[in-house]
Motif scaffolding. Structure first.
Motif, PDB file in Angstrom:
ATOM      1  N   VAL A 171       0.776  -1.102   0.199  1.00 15.63           N
ATOM      2  CA  VAL A 171       0.009  -0.133  -0.330  1.00 15.63           C
ATOM      3  C   VAL A 171       0.954   0.657   0.239  1.00 15.63           C
ATOM      4  O   VAL A 171       0.528   2.205  -0.595  1.00 15.63           O
ATOM      5  N   SER A 172       1.723   1.224   0.704  1.00 18.73           N
ATOM      6  CA  SER A 172       2.861   2.367   1.354  1.00 18.73           C
ATOM      7  C   SER A 172       3.385   2.579  -0.171  1.00 18.73           C
ATOM      8  O   SER A 172       3.601   3.771  -0.658  1.00 18.73           O
ATOM      9  N   THR A 173       3.584   1.863  -1.493  1.00 19.85           N
ATOM     10  CA  THR A 173       4.157   1.996  -2.232  1.00 19.85           C
ATOM     11  C   THR A 173       3.097   2.383  -3.771  1.00 19.85           C
ATOM     12  O   THR A 173       4.036   3.203  -4.067  1.00 19.85           O
ATOM     13  N   TYR A 174       2.146   2.131  -3.290  1.00 21.60           N
ATOM     14  CA  TYR A 174       1.297   3.089  -3.949  1.00 21.60           C
ATOM     15  C   TYR A 174       1.134   3.995  -3.608  1.00 21.60           C
ATOM     16  O   TYR A 174       0.669   4.394  -5.219  1.00 21.60           O
ATOM     17  N   ILE A 175       0.971   4.021  -3.058  1.00 20.70           N
ATOM     18  CA  ILE A 175       0.659   5.522  -2.843  1.00 20.70           C
ATOM     19  C   ILE A 175       1.171   6.562  -2.317  1.00 20.70           C
ATOM     20  O   ILE A 175       1.520   7.468  -2.750  1.00 20.70           O
ATOM     21  N   VAL A 176       2.980   5.843  -2.654  1.00 20.36           N
ATOM     22  CA  VAL A 176       4.070   6.768  -3.013  1.00 20.36           C
ATOM     23  C   VAL A 176       3.663   7.524  -4.804  1.00 20.36           C
ATOM     24  O   VAL A 176       4.235   8.279  -5.245  1.00 20.36           O
ATOM     25  N   LYS A 177       3.531   6.202  -5.483  1.00 20.63           N
ATOM     26  CA  LYS A 177       3.554   5.723  -6.931  1.00 20.63           C
ATOM     27  C   LYS A 177       1.908   7.342  -6.975  1.00 20.63           C
ATOM     28  O   LYS A 177       2.787   8.261  -7.997  1.00 20.63           O
ATOM     29  N   MET A 178       0.958   7.096  -6.604  1.00 15.83           N
ATOM     30  CA  MET A 178       0.477   7.955  -6.903  1.00 15.83           C
ATOM     31  C   MET A 178       0.468   9.668  -6.588  1.00 15.83           C
ATOM     32  O   MET A 178       0.580  10.217  -6.842  1.00 15.83           O
ATOM     33  N   LEU A 179       1.141   9.680  -5.476  1.00 17.78           N
ATOM     34  CA  LEU A 179       2.209  10.711  -5.137  1.00 17.78           C
ATOM     35  C   LEU A 179       2.700  11.383  -6.078  1.00 17.78           C
ATOM     36  O   LEU A 179       3.105  13.113  -6.071  1.00 17.78           O
ATOM     37  N   ILE A 180       2.958  10.907  -6.472  1.00 19.12           N
ATOM     38  CA  ILE A 180       4.631  11.058  -7.511  1.00 19.12           C
ATOM     39  C   ILE A 180       3.745  11.200  -8.929  1.00 19.12           C
ATOM     40  O   ILE A 180       3.739  12.433  -9.717  1.00 19.12           O
ATOM     41  N   CYS A 181       2.234  11.243  -9.745  1.00 18.87           N
ATOM     42  CA  CYS A 181       1.733  11.067 -10.461  1.00 18.87           C
ATOM     43  C   CYS A 181       0.814  12.421 -10.088  1.00 18.87           C
ATOM     44  O   CYS A 181       0.054  13.191 -11.369  1.00 18.87           O
ATOM     45  N   ALA A 182       0.280  12.437  -8.563  1.00 12.80           N
ATOM     46  CA  ALA A 182       0.454  14.105  -8.348  1.00 12.80           C
ATOM     47  C   ALA A 182       0.630  15.043  -8.405  1.00 12.80           C
ATOM     48  O   ALA A 182       0.654  16.341  -8.962  1.00 12.80           O
ATOM     49  N   VAL A 183       2.557  14.746  -8.913  1.00 10.68           N
ATOM     50  CA  VAL A 183       2.811  16.274  -8.614  1.00 10.68           C
ATOM     51  C   VAL A 183       3.021  16.573 -10.346  1.00 10.68           C
ATOM     52  O   VAL A 183       2.844  17.548 -10.214  1.00 10.68           O
ATOM     53  N   VAL A 184       3.030  15.501 -10.922  1.00 11.22           N
ATOM     54  CA  VAL A 184       3.278  15.254 -12.737  1.00 11.22           C
ATOM     55  C   VAL A 184       1.447  16.450 -13.086  1.00 11.22           C
ATOM     56  O   VAL A 184       1.639  17.209 -13.698  1.00 11.22           O
ATOM     57  N   LEU A 185       0.709  16.038 -12.126  1.00 10.15           N
ATOM     58  CA  LEU A 185      -0.783  16.529 -12.715  1.00 10.15           C
ATOM     59  C   LEU A 185      -1.095  17.832 -12.520  1.00 10.15           C
ATOM     60  O   LEU A 185      -1.213  18.869 -13.416  1.00 10.15           O
ATOM     61  N   CYS A 186      -0.280  17.960 -11.543  1.00  7.88           N
ATOM     62  CA  CYS A 186      -0.302  19.934 -11.260  1.00  7.88           C
ATOM     63  C   CYS A 186       0.572  21.083 -11.870  1.00  7.88           C
ATOM     64  O   CYS A 186       0.583  22.190 -11.836  1.00  7.88           O
ATOM     65  N   ALA A 187       1.617  19.703 -12.617  1.00  7.71           N
ATOM     66  CA  ALA A 187       2.350  20.942 -13.706  1.00  7.71           C
ATOM     67  C   ALA A 187       1.288  20.851 -14.196  1.00  7.71           C
ATOM     68  O   ALA A 187       1.340  22.119 -15.034  1.00  7.71           O
ATOM     69  N   GLY A 188       0.898  20.046 -15.429  1.00  7.17           N
ATOM     70  CA  GLY A 188      -0.415  19.537 -15.904  1.00  7.17           C
ATOM     71  C   GLY A 188      -1.255  20.918 -15.914  1.00  7.17           C
ATOM     72  O   GLY A 188      -1.503  21.593 -16.438  1.00  7.17           O
ATOM     73  N   ILE A 189      -1.818  21.403 -14.543  1.00  6.42           N
ATOM     74  CA  ILE A 189      -2.554  21.900 -14.403  1.00  6.42           C
ATOM     75  C   ILE A 189      -2.011  23.401 -14.421  1.00  6.42           C
ATOM     76  O   ILE A 189      -2.476  24.478 -15.184  1.00  6.42           O
ATOM     77  N   LEU A 190      -1.139  23.220 -14.493  1.00  7.33           N
ATOM     78  CA  LEU A 190      -0.766  24.673 -14.615  1.00  7.33           C
ATOM     79  C   LEU A 190      -0.508  25.492 -15.540  1.00  7.33           C
ATOM     80  O   LEU A 190      -0.565  26.839 -16.098  1.00  7.33           O
ATOM     81  N   SER A 191      -0.315  24.411 -16.476  1.00  7.09           N
ATOM     82  CA  SER A 191       0.736  24.505 -17.748  1.00  7.09           C
ATOM     83  C   SER A 191      -0.683  25.077 -18.376  1.00  7.09           C
ATOM     84  O   SER A 191      -1.211  25.136 -19.815  1.00  7.09           O
ATOM     85  N   GLU A 192      -2.098  24.543 -18.154  1.00 10.77           N
ATOM     86  CA  GLU A 192      -3.204  23.897 -18.537  1.00 10.77           C
ATOM     87  C   GLU A 192      -4.322  25.374 -18.395  1.00 10.77           C
ATOM     88  O   GLU A 192      -4.660  26.388 -19.132  1.00 10.77           O
ATOM     89  N   VAL A 193      -3.556  26.148 -17.071  1.00  7.25           N
ATOM     90  CA  VAL A 193      -4.490  27.490 -16.858  1.00  7.25           C
ATOM     91  C   VAL A 193      -3.444  28.705 -17.570  1.00  7.25           C
ATOM     92  O   VAL A 193      -4.293  29.744 -17.511  1.00  7.25           O
ATOM     93  N   TYR A 194      -2.683  28.811 -17.313  1.00 11.13           N
ATOM     94  CA  TYR A 194      -1.161  29.743 -17.628  1.00 11.13           C
ATOM     95  C   TYR A 194      -1.337  29.718 -18.707  1.00 11.13           C
ATOM     96  O   TYR A 194      -0.523  30.727 -19.468  1.00 11.13           O
ATOM     97  N   CYS A 195      -0.664  28.479 -19.883  1.00  8.64           N
ATOM     98  CA  CYS A 195      -0.031  28.860 -20.912  1.00  8.64           C
ATOM     99  C   CYS A 195      -0.809  28.515 -22.232  1.00  8.64           C
ATOM    100  O   CYS A 195      -1.242  29.017 -23.042  1.00  8.64           O
ATOM    101  N   ASN A 196      -1.766  27.553 -21.690  1.00  7.17           N
ATOM    102  CA  ASN A 196      -2.726  27.203 -22.713  1.00  7.17           C
ATOM    103  C   ASN A 196      -4.198  28.989 -23.261  1.00  7.17           C
ATOM    104  O   ASN A 196      -4.097  28.158 -24.298  1.00  7.17           O
ATOM    105  N   PRO A 197      -4.285  28.617 -22.571  1.00  7.04           N
ATOM    106  CA  PRO A 197      -5.038  30.492 -23.235  1.00  7.04           C
ATOM    107  C   PRO A 197      -4.217  31.155 -23.732  1.00  7.04           C
ATOM    108  O   PRO A 197      -4.831  32.048 -24.986  1.00  7.04           O
ATOM    109  N   VAL A 198      -3.028  31.246 -23.502  1.00  8.73           N
ATOM    110  CA  VAL A 198      -1.677  31.976 -24.795  1.00  8.73           C
ATOM    111  C   VAL A 198      -2.061  31.960 -25.672  1.00  8.73           C
ATOM    112  O   VAL A 198      -1.693  32.017 -26.992  1.00  8.73           O
ATOM    113  N   ILE A 199      -2.195  30.476 -26.399  1.00  5.17           N
ATOM    114  CA  ILE A 199      -1.166  30.026 -27.062  1.00  5.17           C
ATOM    115  C   ILE A 199      -2.554  29.913 -27.706  1.00  5.17           C
ATOM    116  O   ILE A 199      -3.287  30.019 -29.165  1.00  5.17           O
TER     117      ILE A 199
END
Length: 233
Positions: A171-199
């Protein structure tokens, strides 16, 4: 003699478990491809039936420019993407994670296929650029992230489904993997909010210019044809 026999039996069981796990990998690419095909075919059928409603791209554009650059837009995207992520990640701890992972990959393909197809049907050649612009650059981050999340959700949920219990040591390994994916997801959200409208602003301006040129050419052709018809009369 009992000890070697036990080791032999244990070794055979481990081989069977490993072979089962290998055969139970999520066919993510095939599911995604099936979803894309459905997403491409479905809008064409809808268009032939003359189903009058706004396209997916138009609705997406309205959502972007209604709240572009605002904090409300950021929190809206965060709730949408984050809520979906928590739902999918949480399902991996249950037996329903298998269905969620399979259905999620198909829906991802359908969504991307429909977005591109409806954009082209609505705006023509430039619609393809609009469809790409709607997904850039955030989907470069979202798609690999969703593939990784679905893969882990599928594998862990399948183990629970087979053994009727969770693997507390994993379970701990699964949670760590999900946390890493959550950080990557946050990067995608920031790009969607601040980069995509300009494009999208640049693409929409170019689309408007091309439409104005096309309308101007049609008007000039019609205006030049009218005097000729009068002379013939």
């Amino acid at each position: 003699c009992a000890l070697p026999i036990c080791r032999l039996v244990w070794g055979e069981e481990m081989k069977q478990k490993l072979s089962v796990n290998k055969n139970r990998e999520l066919p993510a690419y095939y599911l995604f491809f099936i979803g894309c095909v459905i997403g491409i075919v479905l809008p064409n059928l809808i268009y032939k039936m003359q189903w009058k409603q706004n396209t997916v791209s138009a609705l997406y554009l309205m959502g972007i420019y209604a709240e572009k650059g605002s904090r409300e837009y950021f929190w809206k995207v965060l709730r949408m993407r984050g809520g979906l992520f928590l739902l999918v990640a949480g399902s991996g701890l249950t037996i329903f994670g298998v269905l969620v992972a399979v259905g999620g990959m198909i829906l991802l393909g359908i969504g991307m296929g429909m977005l591109m197809t409806m954009s082209i049907l609505q705006f023509g050649f430039h619609g393809g650029l609009i469809g790409i612009g709607l997904m850039f650059p955030q989907f470069i981050i979202y798609v690999p992230c969703f593939f990784a999340v679905s893969k882990n959700v599928y594998e862990y949920s399948m183990r629970i489904w087979k053994n009727h219990s969770s693997f507390s040591g994993q379970v701990s390994t699964y949670i760590v993997k999900m946390l890493i994916c959550a950080v990557v997801l946050c990067a995608g959200i920031l790009s969607e909010v601040y980069c995509n409208p300009v494009i999208m602003k640049i693409l929409i301006q170019n689309l408007k210019r091309s439409e104005e040129r096309r309308v101007g050419k049609e008007c000039s052709v019609q205006c030049s044809a009218v005097p000729q018809n009068k002379k013939e009369d």
